[in-house]
Design a protein around this motif. Structure first.
Motif, PDB file in Angstrom:
ATOM      1  N   VAL A 413       0.866  -1.181   0.000  1.00 10.16           N
ATOM      2  CA  VAL A 413       0.000   0.000   0.000  1.00 10.16           C
ATOM      3  C   VAL A 413       0.904   1.232   0.000  1.00 10.16           C
ATOM      4  O   VAL A 413       1.801   1.346   0.837  1.00 10.16           O
ATOM      5  CB  VAL A 413      -0.928   0.019   1.231  1.00 10.16           C
ATOM      6  N   ALA A 414       0.667   2.128  -0.918  1.00 12.10           N
ATOM      7  CA  ALA A 414       1.505   3.330  -1.019  1.00 12.10           C
ATOM      8  C   ALA A 414       0.633   4.541  -1.293  1.00 12.10           C
ATOM      9  O   ALA A 414      -0.374   4.460  -2.005  1.00 12.10           O
ATOM     10  CB  ALA A 414       2.546   3.178  -2.122  1.00 12.10           C
ATOM     11  N   VAL A 415       1.011   5.634  -0.697  1.00  9.88           N
ATOM     12  CA  VAL A 415       0.446   6.936  -1.054  1.00  9.88           C
ATOM     13  C   VAL A 415       1.614   7.818  -1.490  1.00  9.88           C
ATOM     14  O   VAL A 415       2.760   7.566  -1.129  1.00  9.88           O
ATOM     15  CB  VAL A 415      -0.311   7.585   0.125  1.00  9.88           C
ATOM     16  N   PHE A 416       1.332   8.815  -2.298  1.00  9.27           N
ATOM     17  CA  PHE A 416       2.435   9.643  -2.780  1.00  9.27           C
ATOM     18  C   PHE A 416       1.984  11.081  -2.969  1.00  9.27           C
ATOM     19  O   PHE A 416       0.798  11.377  -3.150  1.00  9.27           O
ATOM     20  CB  PHE A 416       2.983   9.094  -4.108  1.00  9.27           C
ATOM     21  N   THR A 443       5.232   4.123   2.110  1.00 10.97           N
ATOM     22  CA  THR A 443       4.830   2.797   1.634  1.00 10.97           C
ATOM     23  C   THR A 443       4.770   1.826   2.807  1.00 10.97           C
ATOM     24  O   THR A 443       5.624   1.858   3.709  1.00 10.97           O
ATOM     25  CB  THR A 443       5.836   2.284   0.576  1.00 10.97           C
ATOM     26  N   PHE A 444       3.760   0.944   2.774  1.00  8.85           N
ATOM     27  CA  PHE A 444       3.634  -0.083   3.809  1.00  8.85           C
ATOM     28  C   PHE A 444       3.481  -1.437   3.130  1.00  8.85           C
ATOM     29  O   PHE A 444       2.634  -1.622   2.256  1.00  8.85           O
ATOM     30  CB  PHE A 444       2.436   0.189   4.715  1.00  8.85           C
ATOM     31  N   PRO A 452       7.169  -0.577   7.074  1.00  9.54           N
ATOM     32  CA  PRO A 452       6.903   0.752   6.527  1.00  9.54           C
ATOM     33  C   PRO A 452       8.217   1.424   6.125  1.00  9.54           C
ATOM     34  O   PRO A 452       9.240   1.272   6.801  1.00  9.54           O
ATOM     35  CB  PRO A 452       6.252   1.482   7.704  1.00  9.54           C
ATOM     36  N   TYR A 453       8.204   2.146   5.042  1.00 12.17           N
ATOM     37  CA  TYR A 453       9.386   2.914   4.641  1.00 12.17           C
ATOM     38  C   TYR A 453       8.936   4.082   3.757  1.00 12.17           C
ATOM     39  O   TYR A 453       7.766   4.175   3.365  1.00 12.17           O
ATOM     40  CB  TYR A 453      10.409   2.032   3.919  1.00 12.17           C
ATOM     41  N   LEU A 454       9.887   4.950   3.433  1.00  7.74           N
ATOM     42  CA  LEU A 454       9.605   6.135   2.618  1.00  7.74           C
ATOM     43  C   LEU A 454      10.514   6.128   1.395  1.00  7.74           C
ATOM     44  O   LEU A 454      11.737   6.003   1.523  1.00  7.74           O
ATOM     45  CB  LEU A 454       9.842   7.408   3.424  1.00  7.74           C
ATOM     46  N   GLU A 455       9.927   6.268   0.233  1.00  6.82           N
ATOM     47  CA  GLU A 455      10.696   6.433  -1.004  1.00  6.82           C
ATOM     48  C   GLU A 455      10.681   7.910  -1.395  1.00  6.82           C
ATOM     49  O   GLU A 455       9.616   8.524  -1.490  1.00  6.82           O
ATOM     50  CB  GLU A 455      10.101   5.609  -2.142  1.00  6.82           C
ATOM     51  N   ALA A 456      11.859   8.483  -1.607  1.00  9.71           N
ATOM     52  CA  ALA A 456      11.987   9.890  -2.002  1.00  9.71           C
ATOM     53  C   ALA A 456      12.894   9.985  -3.227  1.00  9.71           C
ATOM     54  O   ALA A 456      13.931   9.312  -3.284  1.00  9.71           O
ATOM     55  CB  ALA A 456      12.561  10.729  -0.858  1.00  9.71           C
ATOM     56  N   ALA A 476      21.808  18.768 -19.605  1.00 13.87           N
ATOM     57  CA  ALA A 476      22.309  18.037 -18.441  1.00 13.87           C
ATOM     58  C   ALA A 476      21.123  17.559 -17.609  1.00 13.87           C
ATOM     59  O   ALA A 476      20.060  18.193 -17.579  1.00 13.87           O
ATOM     60  CB  ALA A 476      23.223  18.910 -17.587  1.00 13.87           C
ATOM     61  N   ARG A 477      21.319  16.410 -16.939  1.00 10.50           N
ATOM     62  CA  ARG A 477      20.273  15.826 -16.089  1.00 10.50           C
ATOM     63  C   ARG A 477      20.894  15.267 -14.817  1.00 10.50           C
ATOM     64  O   ARG A 477      21.991  14.696 -14.846  1.00 10.50           O
ATOM     65  CB  ARG A 477      19.558  14.693 -16.837  1.00 10.50           C
ATOM     66  N   LEU A 478      20.190  15.423 -13.699  1.00  4.91           N
ATOM     67  CA  LEU A 478      20.595  14.846 -12.421  1.00  4.91           C
ATOM     68  C   LEU A 478      19.378  14.216 -11.769  1.00  4.91           C
ATOM     69  O   LEU A 478      18.321  14.850 -11.669  1.00  4.91           O
ATOM     70  CB  LEU A 478      21.183  15.914 -11.488  1.00  4.91           C
ATOM     71  N   ARG A 479      19.516  12.969 -11.335  1.00  5.13           N
ATOM     72  CA  ARG A 479      18.449  12.287 -10.600  1.00  5.13           C
ATOM     73  C   ARG A 479      19.035  11.665  -9.346  1.00  5.13           C
ATOM     74  O   ARG A 479      20.117  11.056  -9.393  1.00  5.13           O
ATOM     75  CB  ARG A 479      17.808  11.193 -11.455  1.00  5.13           C
ATOM     76  N   ILE A 480      18.340  11.814  -8.230  1.00  2.00           N
ATOM     77  CA  ILE A 480      18.746  11.178  -6.979  1.00  2.00           C
ATOM     78  C   ILE A 480      17.525  10.509  -6.358  1.00  2.00           C
ATOM     79  O   ILE A 480      16.382  10.927  -6.583  1.00  2.00           O
ATOM     80  CB  ILE A 480      19.367  12.182  -5.988  1.00  2.00           C
ATOM     81  N   GLY A 481      17.772   9.446  -5.574  1.00  2.00           N
ATOM     82  CA  GLY A 481      16.684   8.760  -4.895  1.00  2.00           C
ATOM     83  C   GLY A 481      17.171   8.099  -3.630  1.00  2.00           C
ATOM     84  O   GLY A 481      18.362   7.793  -3.476  1.00  2.00           O
ATOM     85  N   SER A 482      16.230   7.862  -2.709  1.00  2.31           N
ATOM     86  CA  SER A 482      16.589   7.254  -1.432  1.00  2.31           C
ATOM     87  C   SER A 482      15.392   6.502  -0.868  1.00  2.31           C
ATOM     88  O   SER A 482      14.242   6.947  -0.992  1.00  2.31           O
ATOM     89  CB  SER A 482      17.046   8.324  -0.440  1.00  2.31           C
ATOM     90  N   LEU A 483      15.661   5.337  -0.264  1.00  2.00           N
ATOM     91  CA  LEU A 483      14.667   4.563   0.475  1.00  2.00           C
ATOM     92  C   LEU A 483      15.003   4.687   1.951  1.00  2.00           C
ATOM     93  O   LEU A 483      16.075   4.239   2.399  1.00  2.00           O
ATOM     94  CB  LEU A 483      14.693   3.099   0.040  1.00  2.00           C
ATOM     95  N   LEU A 484      14.103   5.273   2.717  1.00  2.00           N
ATOM     96  CA  LEU A 484      14.353   5.591   4.120  1.00  2.00           C
ATOM     97  C   LEU A 484      13.472   4.732   5.024  1.00  2.00           C
ATOM     98  O   LEU A 484      12.271   4.623   4.801  1.00  2.00           O
ATOM     99  CB  LEU A 484      14.069   7.077   4.384  1.00  2.00           C
ATOM    100  N   GLY A 485      14.080   4.116   6.041  1.00  2.00           N
ATOM    101  CA  GLY A 485      13.299   3.408   7.047  1.00  2.00           C
ATOM    102  C   GLY A 485      13.384   1.910   6.994  1.00  2.00           C
ATOM    103  O   GLY A 485      12.730   1.230   7.793  1.00  2.00           O
TER     104      GLY A 485
END
Length: 609
Positions: A413-416, A443-444, A452-456, A476-485
Motif C-alpha cells: 500500500v503506497a500513497v504519494f 509505503t507499507f 513501513p518505509y519512505l521512497e523519495a 544536463a540531467r541529475l536524478r537522486i533517490g533514497s529509500l528511508l526506514g
C-alpha cells in the motif's frame, strides 16, 4: 530465455570514477566540437567608415555573405548597391537618420564591392505621446498606457522600440478590459534640428467589454453544462485576455480535441446589459484510436506497446484506454480512465488497474494493482499530484548470503505526493530552459513480512542553447533517490533502486549498474544517483546528432553518495518527425569487462531527457 547477465568490475575509488567521468566528458566534447564551425564565407560587400563595434557587426550581419565570388564589374556594382540598402535599413533602425552611405567598387582584380558609411549623430527619443481616437478609456487605463510606453527621453531612437512600445500600449489597454483596442497609424517625427525622434501613438480603445456566458459550436459529444463550468469568469466581469486564454488552455489540456478556438463574439453581438458572449469551437479527435509503439536495445531486446483509446464517452473530455505491453523485461495488461477538470478546473482524476509480470536479472514478479491519483495544474507548467496504489504481488529473488530462492507474497500500500515545474520550451525536444520534479511515497508492505518505509526521489534537467537558433544545445540531467526506514534485505527486490539502460545509464543493460550478489545477480540498493550530459547539434531541419556521457551509482546506504560511478559514452542521431524526434543511440560502457558487450543500441521517441 531471459536477458544475459553481466558483471561490472568496480573501480574501487570514488576519485578514479570522477576522473574517468571528467576525462570522458572532456574527450566527448572535444570530439563533438572539432570541425563543427562553418568555413568562413566571403561577405557580399566590405564595410568602411568610423563605426562602433556593435553597429558595424549589425551592418555586416545584415549585408550577409555571398555564395560565390564576384565575376565582373557589373556584378560588383549591383552587390554594392544592395549592400548599401541593407546598411541604410540598419542605420535607420538604430536611430541614425543623418547618415551618409555610398556604394563603391574597388576596380581591382577581381572587383571588390564596398559600402562607405558615415553614420552621423544618433537621434534620441523626445517625450512620447499617446493620442486616443474615438472615446478614450478611463483615466486609470490611460495612465497605465503611458507607463507601458517605456520610452525614456534621451534614449537611442531605435525603430524597433517604437514598434514594441505600440504593442505594449495596445496589450495594456486590452488587459484593462477594452478587448477591441487597436492601433491607428502612428506619427513619428524625426527632427534634424535637435536630432530627436518624437513618436505619437494613436490608439482606438473602443468600449469596455463585460463577459457573458459561452456559445458552443461542435459536432462532438461535449456537454455544454460541463463546458460552462470551465470558464474562469463570472457573467458580468470585465474582459481579461488571460481568462479567455486560460479557457482555451483548459480545453487543450484534455487531449481530446483536434482543434480548439475561443473568441469574443462580434462587437454588435451584445445582450441588453451590454455583455458579450464567448464563442467556443471544438473539433473532436477520432472517437477511437489505436496506437502502437516499439523499443529496442541490444541486450534488453524488443518491446511492443499498444493502446486502444475511446474519447469523450461521458461528454466531459474523458479518456478510457486499454493498454498492453509485451517485452522480455516487463509485460502488462490494464486499463485506465482519465477525467480532466474533475470537480474543479485544472484538476485531473486518473484511475487505473492492471496485471503485470516483470522478469529481470534481479527478480521475477507477478502481480495485480489498482491506483488513483489527482493532478492539479498551477499556471501553465506547474503540477502538484497526490494519489495511492494497492498491489498484490508474488516476487521471487535470491537471499543475499546463501543465494537460496526467496519467494514473497506481499500486499503493498503506497500513497504519494509529487510536484513538477517545467520551464523548457518543448516537451519532446527542448532547446532551452529547465525542468524539476520531486516525489515522496510513504509505503507499507504486509503479507509474508511487514515494513513501513519512505521512497523519495528528485530529478532536474537544464538546456542551454549555444546559438540564437537553438541548433547547438548543451543538456544536463541529475536524478537522486533514497529509500528511508528499512534495511536492504527487508525491502523486496522489485522495490529497490536499479540503474542502467536507455532511460538511465546508456551503455549498460537494465539493472547492470550497481552492487551484485556473489553469483553476479544484481542486488539493487537503497540510494541512487544518475548524471547525464549531452551535446545536441541540428544539422538540417530534420536531421541532428548527439554526443553524450551518462553516469550512475546505486548504493547500500540510504543517502546517495555517488561512489563507484559507472560511466558510459556514446553518440546518436535524431530525425525530427514534426511533433518530436526519433532517436537512435549507440553507447559504450567504460566500467565493464568483456561480458558487458562492446556497445549497446537504443531506439525510441523523443530526446533522452
Amino acid at each position: 530465455m531471459g536477458p544475459s547477465r553481466r558483471y561490472r568490475v568496480s573501480s574501487g575509488h570514488k576519485g578514479d570514477c570522477v576522473g574517468r567521468l571528467t576525462f570522458a566528458a572532456v574527450a566527448t566534447a572535444a570530439l563533438w566540437f572539432c570541425g563543427v564551425g562553418p568555413a568562413l564565407a566571403e561577405p557580399r560587400a566590405d564595410v568602411s567608415g568610423d563605426l562602433s563595434g556593435d553597429l558595424r557587426e549589425r551592418i555586416v550581419r545584415a549585408i550577409g555573405q555571398a555564395d560565390r565570388p564576384v565575376d565582373n564589374l557589373f556584378q560588383a556594382r549591383r552587390r554594392a548597391r544592395d549592400a548599401a540598402e541593407d546598411a541604410i535599413a540598419v542605420l535607420r533602425s538604430e536611430g541614425y537618420y543623418a547618415y551618409g552611405v555610398d556604394a563603391e567598387v574597388l576596380e581591382i582584380e577581381p572587383p571588390r564591392p564596398v559600402v562607405a558609411i558615415t553614420p552621423g549623430p544618433r537621434f534620441v527619443f523626445a517625450v512620447p505621446q499617446v493620442a486616443w481616437t474615438g472615446t478614450a478609456p478611463d483615466a486609470e487605463t490611460q495612465a497605465l498606457a503611458r507607463l507601458a510606453l517605456e520610452l525614456t527621453p534621451g534614449a537611442p531612437g531605435r525603430a524597433a522600440e517604437v514598434v514594441a512600445a505600440e504593442g505594449r500600449v495596445v496589450a495594456t489597454v486590452r488587459q484593462a478590459g477594452y478587448a477591441d483596442a487597436s492601433p491607428d497609424p502612428r506619427e513619428v517625427v524625426v527632427d534634424h534640428a535637435d536630432n530627436s525622434v518624437r513618436p505619437t501613438f494613436r490608439i482606438a480603445a473602443g468600449s469596455l467589454v463585460r463577459l457573458d456566458g459561452l456559445v458552443l459550436d461542435t459536432d462532438g459529444r461535449t456537454n455544454p453544462a460541463w463546458l460552462d463550468r470551465l470558464r474562469p469568469w463570472r457573467e458580468g466581469e470585465v474582459y481579461s485576455p488571460e481568462d479567455v486564454a486560460e479557457l482555451e488552455r483548459r480545453l487543450l489540456d484534455t487531449g481530446v480535441y483536434d482543434t480548439v478556438t475561443v473568441a469574443l463574439s462580434a462587437r454588435d453581438d451584445v445582450d441588453e446589459e451590454g455583455r458579450r458572449r464567448v464563442l467556443v469551437g471544438l473539433s473532436d479527435r477520432p472517437r477511437r484510436t489505436l496506437e502502437l509503439g516499439a523499443s529496442y536495445s541490444t541486450l534488453d531486446g524488443f518491446g511492443v506497446d499498444s493502446r486502444w483509446s475511446r474519447y469523450n464517452v461521458l461528454g466531459r473530455a474523458d479518456t478510457l484506454a486499454l493498454v498492453a505491453r509485451l517485452s522480455e523485461l516487463d509485460s502488462r495488461l490494464g486499463g485506465d480512465l482519465t477525467l480532466p477538470h474533475w470537480r474543479q478546473a485544472a484538476q485531473t482524476l486518473h484511475l487505473n488497474a492492471g496485471a503485470y509480470q516483470n522478469e529481470t536479472d534481479a527478480y521475477q514478479e507477478t502481480g495485480f494493482g489498482v491506483g488513483a491519483d489527482i493532478s492539479r495544474r498551477y499556471g501553465a507548467n506547474a503540477f502538484v499530484s497526490a494519489g495511492g496504489s494497492l498491489d498484490a504481488t508474488r516476487s521471487d529473488e535470491k537471499e543475499a548470503r546463501t543465494l537460496s530462492p526467496l519467494g514473497r507474497d506481499l500486499i503493498t500500500v503506497a500513497v504519494f505526493g509529487a510536484a513538477s515545474l517545467d520551464r523548457s520550451n518543448d516537451r519532446l525536444d527542448p532547446t532551452q530552459g529547465w525542468r524539476v520534479e520531486a516525489r515522496m511515497a510513504p509505503t507499507f508492505i504486509t503479507g509474508d513480512e511487514s515494513l513501513p518505509y519512505l521512497e523519495a526521489s528528485a530529478q532536474g534537467s537544464a538546456y542551454l542553447p549555444l546559438d540564437t537558433q537553438g541548433r547547438t544545445v548543451m543538456a544536463a540531467r541529475l536524478r537522486i533517490g533514497s529509500l528511508l526506514g528499512g534495511a536492504l534485505p527487508d525491502i523486496p527486490a522489485p522495490l529497490r533502486f536499479y540503474a542502467g539502460g536507455g532511460g538511465s545509464v546508456r551503455g549498460y543493460a537494465f539493472q547492470a549498474v550497481g552492487p551484485r550478489l556473489s553469483d553476479n545477480t544484481p542486488r539493487g540498493g537503497l540510494s541512487l544517483v544518475e548524471l547525464s550530459f549531452e551535446a545536441r547539434r541540428k544539422l538540417t531541419d530534420r536531421w541532428g546528432v548527439v554526443a553524450f556521457v551518462d553516469a550512475g551509482s546505486v548504493g547500500d546506504a540510504m543517502t546517495p553518495d555517488g561512489d563507484n560511478l559507472s560511466v558510459g559514452i556514446g553518440v546518436g542521431v535524431r530525425y525530427d518527425l514534426g511533433f518530436g524526434p526519433i532517436r537512435a543511440d549507440i553507447a559504450i560502457p567504460l566500467d565493464a569487462d568483456k561480458r558487458d558487450g562492446a556497445f549497446q543500441i537504443y531506439i525510441s521517441i523523443g530526446q533522452s531527457f
